[in-house]
Write a protein that holds these residues in place. Sequence first.
Motif, mmCIF file in Angstrom:
data_model
loop_
_atom_site.group_PDB
_atom_site.id
_atom_site.type_symbol
_atom_site.label_atom_id
_atom_site.label_comp_id
_atom_site.label_asym_id
_atom_site.label_seq_id
_atom_site.Cartn_x
_atom_site.Cartn_y
_atom_site.Cartn_z
ATOM 1 N N THR A 41 0.830 -1.208 0.000
ATOM 2 C CA THR A 41 0.000 0.000 0.000
ATOM 3 C C THR A 41 0.864 1.258 0.000
ATOM 4 N N LEU A 42 1.923 1.267 0.768
ATOM 5 C CA LEU A 42 2.811 2.429 0.778
ATOM 6 C C LEU A 42 3.448 2.634 -0.602
ATOM 7 N N GLN A 43 3.786 1.561 -1.279
ATOM 8 C CA GLN A 43 4.339 1.672 -2.628
ATOM 9 C C GLN A 43 3.299 2.230 -3.600
ATOM 10 N N ARG A 44 2.043 1.818 -3.436
ATOM 11 C CA ARG A 44 0.967 2.373 -4.276
ATOM 12 C C ARG A 44 0.778 3.864 -4.012
ATOM 13 N N LEU A 45 0.851 4.256 -2.755
ATOM 14 C CA LEU A 45 0.733 5.673 -2.417
ATOM 15 C C LEU A 45 1.910 6.463 -2.982
ATOM 16 N N GLU A 46 3.068 5.850 -3.018
ATOM 17 C CA GLU A 46 4.223 6.502 -3.628
ATOM 18 C C GLU A 46 3.993 6.682 -5.127
ATOM 19 N N ASP A 47 3.404 5.694 -5.771
ATOM 20 C CA ASP A 47 3.103 5.780 -7.206
ATOM 21 C C ASP A 47 2.164 6.939 -7.519
#
Length: 128
Positions: A41-47
């Motif tokens: 989820t944190l990686q998606r938010l970074e995207d």
Amino acid sequence: MTDASQYLLVCYLAVQDVGEPVPPGYVADELDRSPAVVTETLQRLEDHDYLTYEPYDGATLTAHGREKAAELYETHVVLSTFFRDVLELEAPEREAMALAGNVSALVTERVAETLLETEDIDAVDVSA
């Protein structure tokens, strides 16, 4: 933004508690999620440019993420107050966390107005 809103809000609140970057373990504990789900989820938010994420170090909100998280926080505060003072729920903070990303600005505004009206009514001296 639904579940991701909770992550943003937790990161926003965590900045005051633990500073930045916010450790992924902190987010996992606060949301009762597995480390793998938190990382994803944190990686998606970074995207989506809400934060930057460094594995093992944690998440740092971007200006865009901080702005969105501040909006979520405002909604969270209004809902928490409503759930505590009007509905007298046992876990108002948790309920507000779950709903903050799902409530429109209009609903937040109306709930805030309702709270102000309730406070005005409570403040009136009925003995006069």
